[in-house]
Design an enzyme around this catalytic site. Structure first.
Site, PDB file in Angstrom:
ATOM      1  N   ASP A   8       0.816  -1.208   0.000  1.00  0.00           N
ATOM      2  CA  ASP A   8       0.000   0.000   0.000  1.00  0.00           C
ATOM      3  C   ASP A   8       0.862   1.275   0.000  1.00  0.00           C
ATOM      4  OD1 ASP A   8      -2.603   1.348   0.577  1.00  0.00           O
ATOM      5  OD2 ASP A   8      -1.544   1.904   2.417  1.00  0.00           O
ATOM      6  N   ASP A  77      12.214 -13.530  -1.232  1.00  0.00           N
ATOM      7  CA  ASP A  77      11.828 -13.934   0.107  1.00  0.00           C
ATOM      8  C   ASP A  77      12.849 -13.311   1.058  1.00  0.00           C
ATOM      9  OD1 ASP A  77      11.421 -15.093   2.510  1.00  0.00           O
ATOM     10  OD2 ASP A  77      11.141 -17.119   1.730  1.00  0.00           O
ATOM     11  N   ASP A 169       9.699   9.740   9.699  1.00  0.00           N
ATOM     12  CA  ASP A 169       8.527  10.204  10.443  1.00  0.00           C
ATOM     13  C   ASP A 169       7.871  11.150   9.455  1.00  0.00           C
ATOM     14  OD1 ASP A 169       6.708  11.758  11.918  1.00  0.00           O
ATOM     15  OD2 ASP A 169       7.758  11.253  13.765  1.00  0.00           O
ATOM     16  N   HIS A 170       6.825  10.690   8.772  1.00  0.00           N
ATOM     17  CA  HIS A 170       6.359  11.478   7.629  1.00  0.00           C
ATOM     18  C   HIS A 170       5.822  12.845   8.035  1.00  0.00           C
ATOM     19  CE1 HIS A 170       2.706   9.169   8.630  1.00  0.00           C
ATOM     20  NE2 HIS A 170       2.088  10.278   8.282  1.00  0.00           N
ATOM     21  N   GLU A 208      -8.163  12.538  13.845  1.00  0.00           N
ATOM     22  CA  GLU A 208      -8.575  11.834  12.623  1.00  0.00           C
ATOM     23  C   GLU A 208     -10.059  11.553  12.695  1.00  0.00           C
ATOM     24  OE1 GLU A 208      -6.430   8.242  11.194  1.00  0.00           O
ATOM     25  OE2 GLU A 208      -5.127   8.734  12.864  1.00  0.00           O
ATOM     26  N   HIS A 232       5.178  11.217  15.990  1.00  0.00           N
ATOM     27  CA  HIS A 232       4.732  12.487  15.402  1.00  0.00           C
ATOM     28  C   HIS A 232       4.507  13.601  16.433  1.00  0.00           C
ATOM     29  CE1 HIS A 232       4.247   9.705  12.212  1.00  0.00           C
ATOM     30  NE2 HIS A 232       3.062   9.273  12.555  1.00  0.00           N
ATOM     31  N   LYS A 337     -10.936  16.117  10.905  1.00  0.00           N
ATOM     32  CA  LYS A 337      -9.564  15.704  10.588  1.00  0.00           C
ATOM     33  C   LYS A 337      -8.728  16.975  10.595  1.00  0.00           C
ATOM     34  CE  LYS A 337      -6.752  13.922   6.764  1.00  0.00           C
ATOM     35  NZ  LYS A 337      -5.816  13.122   7.522  1.00  0.00           N
TER      36      LYS A 337
HETATM   37  P1  NAD Z   1       1.434  -3.813   2.961  1.00  0.00           P
HETATM   38  O1  NAD Z   1       1.001  -4.971   3.798  1.00  0.00           O
HETATM   39  O2  NAD Z   1       0.451  -3.161   2.079  1.00  0.00           O
HETATM   40  O3  NAD Z   1       2.675  -4.264   2.054  1.00  0.00           O
HETATM   41  C1  NAD Z   1       3.663  -5.157   2.494  1.00  0.00           C
HETATM   42  C2  NAD Z   1       4.619  -5.497   1.378  1.00  0.00           C
HETATM   43  O4  NAD Z   1       5.599  -6.406   1.893  1.00  0.00           O
HETATM   44  C3  NAD Z   1       4.016  -6.177   0.163  1.00  0.00           C
HETATM   45  O5  NAD Z   1       4.664  -5.688  -0.979  1.00  0.00           O
HETATM   46  C4  NAD Z   1       4.382  -7.662   0.367  1.00  0.00           C
HETATM   47  O6  NAD Z   1       4.529  -8.375  -0.843  1.00  0.00           O
HETATM   48  C5  NAD Z   1       5.723  -7.536   1.017  1.00  0.00           C
HETATM   49  N1  NAD Z   1       6.090  -8.731   1.812  1.00  0.00           N
HETATM   50  C6  NAD Z   1       5.421  -9.244   2.886  1.00  0.00           C
HETATM   51  N2  NAD Z   1       6.063 -10.353   3.340  1.00  0.00           N
HETATM   52  C7  NAD Z   1       7.163 -10.537   2.550  1.00  0.00           C
HETATM   53  C8  NAD Z   1       8.236 -11.492   2.532  1.00  0.00           C
HETATM   54  N3  NAD Z   1       8.318 -12.502   3.416  1.00  0.00           N
HETATM   55  N4  NAD Z   1       9.178 -11.345   1.587  1.00  0.00           N
HETATM   56  C9  NAD Z   1       9.114 -10.331   0.685  1.00  0.00           C
HETATM   57  N5  NAD Z   1       8.135  -9.401   0.657  1.00  0.00           N
HETATM   58  C10 NAD Z   1       7.171  -9.506   1.574  1.00  0.00           C
HETATM   59  O7  NAD Z   1       2.096  -2.751   3.985  1.00  0.00           O
HETATM   60  P2  NAD Z   1       2.160  -1.136   3.847  1.00  0.00           P
HETATM   61  O8  NAD Z   1       0.876  -0.549   4.317  1.00  0.00           O
HETATM   62  O9  NAD Z   1       2.667  -0.770   2.504  1.00  0.00           O
HETATM   63  O10 NAD Z   1       3.226  -0.755   4.977  1.00  0.00           O
HETATM   64  C11 NAD Z   1       4.610  -0.989   4.849  1.00  0.00           C
HETATM   65  C12 NAD Z   1       5.344  -0.297   5.979  1.00  0.00           C
HETATM   66  O11 NAD Z   1       5.110   1.098   5.914  1.00  0.00           O
HETATM   67  C13 NAD Z   1       4.908  -0.714   7.384  1.00  0.00           C
HETATM   68  O12 NAD Z   1       6.026  -0.651   8.218  1.00  0.00           O
HETATM   69  C14 NAD Z   1       3.920   0.358   7.775  1.00  0.00           C
HETATM   70  O13 NAD Z   1       3.833   0.517   9.180  1.00  0.00           O
HETATM   71  C15 NAD Z   1       4.555   1.566   7.140  1.00  0.00           C
HETATM   72  N6  NAD Z   1       3.635   2.676   6.861  1.00  0.00           N
HETATM   73  C16 NAD Z   1       2.625   2.538   5.947  1.00  0.00           C
HETATM   74  C17 NAD Z   1       1.800   3.594   5.655  1.00  0.00           C
HETATM   75  C18 NAD Z   1       0.717   3.485   4.624  1.00  0.00           C
HETATM   76  O14 NAD Z   1       0.136   4.539   4.302  1.00  0.00           O
HETATM   77  N7  NAD Z   1       0.408   2.322   4.108  1.00  0.00           N
HETATM   78  C19 NAD Z   1       1.978   4.819   6.305  1.00  0.00           C
HETATM   79  C20 NAD Z   1       3.012   4.945   7.236  1.00  0.00           C
HETATM   80  C21 NAD Z   1       3.833   3.864   7.488  1.00  0.00           C
END
Ligand code: NAD
Length: 489
Positions: A8, A77, A169-170, A208, A232, A337
């Site tokens: 995501d 992996d 820290d966005h 939020e 934050h 928000k």
């Molecule tokens: P997500 O679950 O959508 O994506 C996870 C990704 O990791 C996928 O591409 C998946 O294929 C990959 N993955 C999982 N297990 C794997 C493995 N064993 N080997 C290789 N690849 C593997 O997660 P996300 O929401 O994108 O979040 C990712 C990080 O960013 C997290 O630490 C989250 O806390 C942080 N974060 C996300 C957001 C956001 O808006 N989504 C905002 C702030 C912080």
């Protein structure tokens, strides 16, 4: 290399941000992005995904094909050494093709439990052996308490030095958070007043409207304190309260922020109940629709003790801030928000308008972080007419309307900083450790004392009543954030 390239964060934030940098010419032609994730994909399929996610974020994306041609995919992996060896050889090929001079950025956009393993493998399997720079960008959460953060830090420090680690820290990428420094240190008007002689209290709100959505499993273990306050909220407080750095360099700014966190009075035992309030949302109405309570959300325990709201009073024990309460509050399913900082100045020594039956409003400086971006100054001026009555006026600057263009996304700014090697807007380990040690003491008390009154605020409100009492007992109240909006001025 983006680890978690099908996730995501990569799709919603990273690809569009990279595209914006590309279009603005901030990313030279000499770059390649390797997407790494579990699912098998061809380069072409991956490039299609990248194009789709850019298109859904940016309407006029005219150079998409050219941009996407720089993207490659590696099905991976994270726990398997042979997979890293293949990735290494791919990186070396791309290095030659694009003339990258061995410069590598590893972005971990994956679940935090993999951060340590990946860092260890990057070193063990030779990906960090490179002639250029190597940098690690790591997403939040950085640990879930001080102990786990220390463990993670020692794993990543095994492969990267502190100055090669960019902890995201966005909030620090947000224009108006970065603007705190400029407002304070570039204005003769504010800095002389920025202390306990002239400021009565500071209020930082980040509310939020959304609930926990699909993140119940993660959020149950985290809660608002770990999810928002440790990073934050405390980062914004550090920027607001720090001393002017002797230079605007990364090290000097960080060292001043660290001093604030060191000066923050730790809370233990009963002091936690006195200075901090927790809340959990129950069902309620939002935009005319009934929404469920936190305990009814998917993957959430029906007896959950997890807080979805935190309000607290911080005390900074130094000469500048002695006696000035800094109030913070953050929560989910609140009425609006909004992220805003309100600096309330002390009342004038004598209200000359008192005899006319008038109260004079305190001067406020409001820093609008999101969704509005701007600053507002509340002053008193004469009402038009014959009387000398004071009237509240609001001087308003809105970033969006002022510059006429949308400000860059936080991730765009942070990615660019990282490429240029500027770590100012990323958190140093010392800041992470100090924040966790402050927050851990609060979590400990809350974990040991189950909240008896949960849920204690209705969805669609500004949190539990106790949060109002926290300020009322010192003669203050929360400034209503919705009324302070730039548009309402
Ligand atoms: P997500 O679950 O959508 O994506 C996870 C990704 O990791 C996928 O591409 C998946 O294929 C990959 N993955 C999982 N297990 C794997 C493995 N064993 N080997 C290789 N690849 C593997 O997660 P996300 O929401 O994108 O979040 C990712 C990080 O960013 C997290 O630490 C989250 O806390 C942080 N974060 C996300 C957001 C956001 O808006 N989504 C905002 C702030 C912080």
């Amino acid at each position: 290399m983006i680890f978690g390239a099908t996730g995501d964060l990569a799709n919603r934030k990273l690809f569009p941000s990279l595209y914006r940098l590309f279009e603005k010419g901030n990313l030279s032609e000499r770059f390649a992005v390797v997407g790494v994730a579990r699912r098998p994909l061809s380069n072409e399929e991956f490039q299609e995904n990248v194009k789709n996610s850019v298109q859904s974020a940016i309407k006029d994306s005219t150079r998409l094909d050219e941009f996407a041609s720089h993207f490659y995919y590696h099905s991976h992996d994270v726990t398997d050494s042979s997979s890293y060896l293949a990735l290494k050889s791919m990186a070396e090929d791309l290095d030659n093709t694009y003339g990258l001079e061995g410069n590598r950025i590893f972005y971990l956009a994956m679940a935090p439990e993999f951060f340590g393993t990946i860092a260890v493998h990057l070193k063990q399997d030779g990906l960090t052996e490179t002639n250029g720079f190597k940098r690690l960008v790591i997403e939040k959460p950085f640990g879930h308490d001080l102990e786990s953060a220390k463990e993670l830090n020692s794993q990543i420090r095994h492969a990267f030095s502190e100055d090669e680690i960019y902890r995201i820290d966005h909030y620090l990428g947000k224009q108006m958070v970065q603007n705190i420094e400029v407002i304070r240190f570039a204005n003769a008007l504010f800095e002389p007043l920025w202390n306990n002689r002239h400021i009565s209290n500071i209020q930082v709100t980040s509310s939020e409207v959304l609930g926990v959505e699909e993140r119940g499993r993660y959020y149950e273990k985290s809660g608002a304190l770990r999810d928002m306050v440790q990073n934050h909220m405390l980062q914004m407080v550090a920027l607001l309260a720090m001393e002017p750095p002797i230079r605007l360099t990364t090290d000097e700014i960080r060292s001043e922020k660290v001093k604030v966190l060191r000066a923050m009075r730790p809370l233990e035992g009963d002091m936690v109940h006195e200075h901090f309030v927790r809340g959990q949302y129950g069902k309620g109405m939002l935009d005319g629709e009934q929404v469920p309570g936190y305990r009814e959300e998917p993957m959430v325990d029906s007896e959950s003790n997890t807080e979805t709201f935190v309000a607290g009073r911080l005390t900074i024990d130094n000469f500048r801030w002695a006696g000035v309460p800094i109030y913070i509050r953050t929560g989910k399913r609140m009425a609006v928000k909004s992220t805003k900082i309100v600096i309330q100045f002390k009342d004038i020594p004598m209200n000359l308008y008192y005899e006319t039956g008038q109260t004079v409003n305190p001067n406020l400086l409001i820093i609008h972080i999101q969704p509005d971006e701007g600053i507002t100054l509340h002053l008193n001026a004469k009402k038009s007419g014959n009387q000398l009555e004071a009237n509240q006026v609001k001087l308003n600057f809105s970033n969006k309307s002022g510059s006429g263009i949308n400000t860059p996304e936080a991730y765009e700014k942070l990615l660019y900083d990282c490429m240029r090697g500027d770590a100012t807007n990323f958190t140093h380990w010392d800041e992470v450790a100090l924040s966790w040690s402050f927050v851990d003491k609060i979590s400990e008390v809350w974990e040991n004392h189950k909240a008896k009154n949960f849920p204690n605020y209705e969805a669609g409100t500004m949190g539990p009543e106790e949060a109002d009492q926290l300020l009322a007992k010192e003669g203050f109240s929360w400034w209503p954030v919705a009324d302070l909006d730039v548009d309402n001025c």
